[in-house]
Design a protein around this motif. Structure first.
Motif, PDB file in Angstrom:
ATOM      1  N   PRO A 203      25.117  29.251  26.283  1.00  0.00           N
ATOM      2  CA  PRO A 203      25.313  28.306  25.091  1.00  0.00           C
ATOM      3  C   PRO A 203      26.542  27.491  25.562  1.00  0.00           C
ATOM      4  N   SER A 204      26.918  26.441  24.825  1.00  0.00           N
ATOM      5  CA  SER A 204      27.838  25.406  25.101  1.00  0.00           C
ATOM      6  C   SER A 204      29.235  26.128  24.897  1.00  0.00           C
ATOM      7  N   SER A 205      29.186  27.135  23.994  1.00  0.00           N
ATOM      8  CA  SER A 205      30.354  27.785  23.226  1.00  0.00           C
ATOM      9  C   SER A 205      30.906  28.809  24.403  1.00  0.00           C
ATOM     10  N   ARG A 206      30.123  28.881  25.419  1.00  0.00           N
ATOM     11  CA  ARG A 206      30.314  30.267  26.429  1.00  0.00           C
ATOM     12  C   ARG A 206      30.804  29.576  27.598  1.00  0.00           C
ATOM     13  N   HIS A 207      30.813  28.456  27.775  1.00  0.00           N
ATOM     14  CA  HIS A 207      30.934  27.567  29.168  1.00  0.00           C
ATOM     15  C   HIS A 207      32.472  27.813  29.487  1.00  0.00           C
ATOM     16  N   PHE A 208      33.094  28.041  28.824  1.00  0.00           N
ATOM     17  CA  PHE A 208      34.683  28.092  29.300  1.00  0.00           C
ATOM     18  C   PHE A 208      34.718  29.646  29.954  1.00  0.00           C
TER      19      PHE A 208
ATOM     20  N   GLN B 162      31.283  40.015  41.190  1.00  0.00           N
ATOM     21  CA  GLN B 162      30.769  39.057  42.263  1.00  0.00           C
ATOM     22  C   GLN B 162      29.566  38.841  42.464  1.00  0.00           C
ATOM     23  N   GLN B 163      28.752  40.189  42.471  1.00  0.00           N
ATOM     24  CA  GLN B 163      27.406  40.069  42.362  1.00  0.00           C
ATOM     25  C   GLN B 163      26.747  39.565  41.422  1.00  0.00           C
ATOM     26  N   LEU B 164      27.097  39.774  40.142  1.00  0.00           N
ATOM     27  CA  LEU B 164      26.778  39.190  38.819  1.00  0.00           C
ATOM     28  C   LEU B 164      26.938  37.838  38.808  1.00  0.00           C
ATOM     29  N   ALA B 165      28.157  37.314  39.311  1.00  0.00           N
ATOM     30  CA  ALA B 165      28.208  35.780  39.239  1.00  0.00           C
ATOM     31  C   ALA B 165      27.513  35.241  40.195  1.00  0.00           C
ATOM     32  N   ALA B 166      27.095  35.727  41.255  1.00  0.00           N
ATOM     33  CA  ALA B 166      26.221  35.180  42.447  1.00  0.00           C
ATOM     34  C   ALA B 166      24.569  35.001  41.760  1.00  0.00           C
TER      35      ALA B 166
ATOM     36  N   TYR C 287      24.229  39.036  31.869  1.00  0.00           N
ATOM     37  CA  TYR C 287      25.189  39.182  32.906  1.00  0.00           C
ATOM     38  C   TYR C 287      26.372  38.877  32.861  1.00  0.00           C
ATOM     39  N   LEU C 288      26.573  37.683  32.044  1.00  0.00           N
ATOM     40  CA  LEU C 288      28.026  37.121  31.788  1.00  0.00           C
ATOM     41  C   LEU C 288      28.878  38.371  30.929  1.00  0.00           C
ATOM     42  N   ASP C 289      28.345  38.941  30.049  1.00  0.00           N
ATOM     43  CA  ASP C 289      29.055  39.788  29.250  1.00  0.00           C
ATOM     44  C   ASP C 289      29.490  41.144  30.268  1.00  0.00           C
ATOM     45  N   ALA C 290      28.296  41.496  30.984  1.00  0.00           N
ATOM     46  CA  ALA C 290      28.583  42.623  31.919  1.00  0.00           C
ATOM     47  C   ALA C 290      29.708  42.278  33.023  1.00  0.00           C
ATOM     48  N   LEU C 291      29.646  41.089  33.360  1.00  0.00           N
ATOM     49  CA  LEU C 291      30.708  40.524  34.388  1.00  0.00           C
ATOM     50  C   LEU C 291      32.221  40.455  33.750  1.00  0.00           C
ATOM     51  N   LEU C 292      32.251  39.878  32.403  1.00  0.00           N
ATOM     52  CA  LEU C 292      33.571  40.086  31.681  1.00  0.00           C
ATOM     53  C   LEU C 292      34.288  41.473  31.344  1.00  0.00           C
TER      54      LEU C 292
ATOM     55  N   ALA D  69      18.965  44.744  37.353  1.00  0.00           N
ATOM     56  CA  ALA D  69      17.691  45.461  37.010  1.00  0.00           C
ATOM     57  C   ALA D  69      17.317  45.496  35.606  1.00  0.00           C
ATOM     58  N   GLN D  70      18.437  45.718  34.807  1.00  0.00           N
ATOM     59  CA  GLN D  70      18.325  45.838  33.416  1.00  0.00           C
ATOM     60  C   GLN D  70      18.094  44.442  32.808  1.00  0.00           C
ATOM     61  N   GLY D  71      18.661  43.359  33.478  1.00  0.00           N
ATOM     62  CA  GLY D  71      18.495  42.066  32.888  1.00  0.00           C
ATOM     63  C   GLY D  71      17.265  41.202  33.345  1.00  0.00           C
ATOM     64  N   ALA D  72      16.856  41.854  34.412  1.00  0.00           N
ATOM     65  CA  ALA D  72      15.725  41.015  34.998  1.00  0.00           C
ATOM     66  C   ALA D  72      14.633  40.805  34.254  1.00  0.00           C
ATOM     67  N   ASN D  73      14.412  41.380  33.255  1.00  0.00           N
ATOM     68  CA  ASN D  73      13.081  41.089  32.570  1.00  0.00           C
ATOM     69  C   ASN D  73      13.106  40.252  31.023  1.00  0.00           C
ATOM     70  N   LEU D  74      14.645  40.132  30.945  1.00  0.00           N
ATOM     71  CA  LEU D  74      15.145  39.119  29.500  1.00  0.00           C
ATOM     72  C   LEU D  74      14.645  37.889  29.694  1.00  0.00           C
ATOM     73  N   PRO D  75      14.689  37.199  28.738  1.00  0.00           N
ATOM     74  CA  PRO D  75      14.400  35.633  28.687  1.00  0.00           C
ATOM     75  C   PRO D  75      15.719  35.074  29.296  1.00  0.00           C
ATOM     76  N   ARG D  76      15.342  34.046  29.683  1.00  0.00           N
ATOM     77  CA  ARG D  76      16.519  33.117  30.762  1.00  0.00           C
ATOM     78  C   ARG D  76      17.818  33.010  29.850  1.00  0.00           C
ATOM     79  N   ALA D  77      17.689  32.619  28.700  1.00  0.00           N
ATOM     80  CA  ALA D  77      19.113  32.603  27.819  1.00  0.00           C
ATOM     81  C   ALA D  77      19.687  33.809  27.753  1.00  0.00           C
ATOM     82  N   ALA D  78      18.865  35.048  27.440  1.00  0.00           N
ATOM     83  CA  ALA D  78      19.406  36.259  26.893  1.00  0.00           C
ATOM     84  C   ALA D  78      19.864  36.977  28.302  1.00  0.00           C
ATOM     85  N   ARG D  79      19.172  36.740  29.491  1.00  0.00           N
ATOM     86  CA  ARG D  79      19.551  37.147  30.772  1.00  0.00           C
ATOM     87  C   ARG D  79      20.956  36.857  31.054  1.00  0.00           C
ATOM     88  N   ALA D  80      21.193  35.302  31.039  1.00  0.00           N
ATOM     89  CA  ALA D  80      22.440  34.887  31.340  1.00  0.00           C
ATOM     90  C   ALA D  80      23.583  35.316  30.595  1.00  0.00           C
ATOM     91  N   GLU D  81      23.296  35.648  29.205  1.00  0.00           N
ATOM     92  CA  GLU D  81      24.604  36.105  28.615  1.00  0.00           C
ATOM     93  C   GLU D  81      24.672  37.611  28.732  1.00  0.00           C
TER      94      GLU D  81
END
Length: 568
Positions: free
Chosen positions: A66-71, A47-51, A23-28, A9-21
Motif C-alpha cells: 500500500p502507498s502508506s508503506r512505500h517510505f 538482504q534476501q527478503l529485500a531481493a 516480507y517487509l514486516d519480517a525485513l523491518l 517459505a512461510q510467505g510463498a503461498n500468501l496472496p501477492r499483497a499479503a506476501r509483500a507486507e
C-alpha cells in the motif's frame, strides 16, 4: 534451514499483497534503527527478503505494498545498501517522502550514514546531533565515532560556529581529547569536561570509548629503540626528539618512564630483550625494516610499535610507517572524486617515486571511470622540467605542426605554440628540487590554472611564495601548526625531512599510548597524527588517511578534494 529460507517459505503461498507486507514486516524486524550497526546474520536475512521484494512477474513484488508503506520499503532498502558497504546515490535519499516527524528523523539518520560512508565525518556528526532526541549510549557512541574523526584543524572553528550549545560541547570535547598526549591526560580531560557539561548527552550516556579511559594505567614504562649512531643516526635522533617532546608534553600526570636505547650500538634484538627484562611495558621501534622483521620473529612479548612495515604480522606488534604509497592513494582518491578525465603524470628516477606511481596507477585503475593518464615521463633534473612539461602538455607537438605547416606553405608562420586544453590536472611525484622549477615551467606554458597534486616530498624545503594553488597531501603539521611542532622547530634546527621524522616520533608516542591500554578493541580509536588520521586496524597495521593543504598567498590553508569536485 536458514532464517531467510524459513521466512520465504512461510510467505510463498500468501496472496501477492499479503506476501509483500509479510516480507517487509519480517525485513523491518531484522533491521535495527539507522543509528545502530546491524548484526551480520540479521542483515543477510534482510538482504534476501529485500531481493525477493524486488522480484516479480512484470512488476516487482514491493509494488503491491500500500502507498502508506512505500517510505518503509524505500528507507529499508537504503539501510540495507548502506549496511552492506554500498555508496548509494544522494538522489535516492532526496526521493524519500517522509509522512511523519519520526520518518523525517529517519531520513536524517540515513543522510548521516551516507556521509559516514563517503568519509564526510563532519556532516555525519552534525546530522546525528540534529537527529538526537533522547540521550542513549548507542547514539552517543555513533556521534562520538564521527566527531572523533573530524580533522582536528577544524574543531575550534566548528565550536565557534556551532548552531547549539550541545553541538559546541561535542566539538570542544573532541578538541580536549586531541590535545591530550597520553591516555591519562585524556582521562583527566574527559573528567574535567563532564564536570562542566553535566547536562550534555555525552555526560548522561557516555560513549564507551571515553568511559573505558577509567581503566587506563597511571604510568607506563616505555623503551624507545632507535639508531643514535651510524648511518641512520640523523633519522633516529629526529624521531627521538619528536618522541621525547610528546613525552614531556604529556606532563607529569602521565607518570610514564622513558628509556632510549641506541640500536646501532646494541643491536635491535638484544636491545629489545634488555628493555623487556628491565620492565618495559611498551617498546617503540626499531626503525630498520630488517630489524622489525627480527623482532616479529621473536615474537614480541610486550606491546610494540615498530617504526617500519614488513610483509608479515605478529601479535603485539603494531606497524607504523609513513609510506609514500599512502599519499599516492590519497591523490588517486582526489582524482576519482573530481571525476577527472585526463591527467598528466610526472615523476623522477627514484625508487620512492616509482612506488608511488605504481600505487597511483593501481588505485586509478580501480575507479568506476578511470582517467586517461598522459605519461610525462621522468624529470631527469631541474633543467629538464620545462621540456618535460611542454612535452606532456603537447606544446612540442604544436611546435612540430607549425614547422610542418610552414614547410608546406613555404613561408614562416608566426604564432605561439599552445598547450593541449583537454588535460584536467597534473600529478607531480617529484622532489623539492624539481618542484622549485615546476611552477615556473607551468607559467611558461600557460598551464598555471591546472590543478597540481603533489605528495609531501615535493614541498620539503621549498619556499611557498611561488606555489600558488598547489594541492599537497601528507605535509606534517599543516596547515595549522600545533604547539608541539612550534616547540620542536624552535628547539631544533633542521630540514623539512628532519621535521617529518620528528612528526613520526610524536605520532609513535600517541599510537603507543592507545595500543598499550588493556581495553582496546579490534578497531582502536583513531589518532589524529601529524600528517593524517591514523587508525590501528585488526591486523595491527596503522592505516593513514592523509591531510590535504593548499598553498594560498605563500602559506598553507585547509583544503579538501571535494572543493575540486564542485569546481569540475
Amino acid at each position: 534451514m536458514s532464517d531467510a529460507e524459513r521466512l520465504l517459505a512461510q510467505g510463498a503461498n500468501l496472496p501477492r499483497a499479503a506476501r509483500a507486507e509479510f516480507y517487509l514486516d519480517a525485513l523491518l524486524e531484522r533491521l535495527p534503527p539507522p543509528q545502530i550497526t546491524a548484526d551480520r546474520e540479521r542483515l543477510a536475512t534482510a538482504q534476501q527478503l529485500a531481493a525477493e521484494l524486488k522480484q516479480g512477474d512484470g512488476e516487482p513484488l514491493h509494488s503491491a505494498l500500500p502507498s502508506s508503506r512505500h517510505f518503509e520499503w524505500q528507507s529499508a532498502a537504503l539501510r540495507i545498501a548502506l549496511g552492506t558497504g554500498e555508496v548509494v546515490a544522494a538522489q535516492r535519499l532526496a526521493d524519500l517522502e517522509p509522512l511523519s516527524r519520526e520518518q523525517a528523523r529517519e531520513v536524517t539518520l540515513l543522510r548521516a550514514a551516507l556521509s559516514e560512508r563517503l568519509g564526510d565525518h563532519e556532516s555525519a556528526a552534525k546530522l546525528l546531533m540534529e537527529a538526537s532526541t533522547t540521550p542513549s549510549v548507542a547514539m552517543s557512541e555513533r556521534i562520538w565515532r564521527s566527531v572523533a574523526r573530524v580533522d582536528p584543524r577544524r574543531l575550534a572553528v566548528l565550536a565557534s560556529h556551532a548552531a547549539s550549545a550541545q553541538e559546541r560541547a561535542w566539538w570542544s570535547l573532541a578538541l580536549t581529547q586531541y590535545e591530550a598526549f597520553s591516555t591519562r591526560k585524556r582521562l583527566d580531560a574527559w573528567r574535567d569536561w563532564r564536570e562542566t557539561h553535566r547536562g550534555h548527552m555525552a555526560s548522561q550516556t557516555p560513549p564507551p570509548d571515553l568511559e573505558a579511559l577509567r581503566n587506563a594505567r597511571r604510568g607506563i614504562r616505555i623503551a624507545l629503540l632507535v639508531p643514535l649512531s651510524g648511518p641512520l643516526a640523523s633519522a633516529g635522533q629526529s624521531i627521538r626528539d619528536g618522541f621525547t617532546a610528546a613525552y614531556l608534553m604529556a606532563g607529569p600526570g602521565a607518570e610514564d618512564a622513558l628509556a632510549v636505547v641506541d640500536t646501532a650500538r646494541h643491536g635491535a634484538v638484544d636491545a629489545y630483550r634488555r628493555a623487556v627484562a628491565r620492565g618495559a611495558e611498551l617498546v617503540v621501534g626499531p626503525l630498520r625494516k630488517d630489524a622489525v622483521a627480527a623482532i616479529a620473529a621473536l615474537p614480541p612479548s610486550v606491546p610494540t610499535v615498530a617504526l617500519n612495515a614488513i610483509d608479515g604480522r605478529a601479535s603485539r606488534l603494531v606497524q607504523l610507517a609513513y609510506a609514500i604509497e599512502d599519499e599516492a592513494t590519497a591523490i588517486a582518491q582526489a582524482i576519482g572524486a573530481a571525476r577527472l578525465e585526463r591527467v598528466l603524470l610526472l615523476g623522477v628516477s627514484a625508487a620512492w617515486s616509482e612506488r608511488a606511481e605504481g600505487r597511483l596507477r593501481t588505485e586509478l585503475g580501480t575507479l568506476a571511470e578511470p582517467p586517461e593518464i598522459i605519461d610525462g615521463g621522468e624529470v631527469a633534473g631541474v633543467r629538464s622540467v620545462t621540456g618535460a612539461v611542454g612535452e606532456g602538455l603537447g606544446v612540442a607537438a604544436s611546435q612540430a605542426r607549425r614547422e610542418e605547416l610552414g614547410r608546406l606553405l613555404r613561408r614562416e608562420l608566426v604564432f605561439a605554440p599552445w598547450r593541449r586544453d583537454d588535460i584536467d590536472a597534473i600529478v607531480a611525484l617529484v622532489g623539492a628540487a624539481q618542484m622549485a622549477a615546476l611552477t615556473p615551467a607551468l607559467d611558461f606554458h600557460s598551464a598555471r590554472e591546472l590543478p597540481l597534486y603533489v605528495p609531501s616530498t615535493a614541498l620539503r624545503g621549498v619556499g611557498l611564495n611561488r606555489l600558488r594553488g598547489v594541492r599537497a597531501c601528507g605535509v606534517p603539521w599543516q596547515p595549522r601548526e600545533p604547539a608541539i611542532a612550534g616547540a620542536l622547530r624552535r628547539s631544533f634546527s633542521g630540514t623539512a625531512t628532519v621535521a617529518a621524522l620528528q612528526a613520526l616520533g610524536v605520532d609513535a608516542f600517541r599510537v603507543g599510548h592507545r595500543f598499550v591500554q588493556p581495553q582496546r578493541g579490534a578497531l582502536l580509536p583513531v589518532v589524529f597524527g601529524s600528517t593524517g588520521t591514523l587508525t590501528i586496524g585488526a591486523d595491527l597495521r596503522v592505516a593513514r588517511e592523509v591531510h590535504w593543504s593548499r598553498v594560498v598567498n605563500g602559506r598553507f590553508e585547509p583544503w579538501s578534494p571535494e572543493l575540486d569536485v564542485a569546481k569540475h
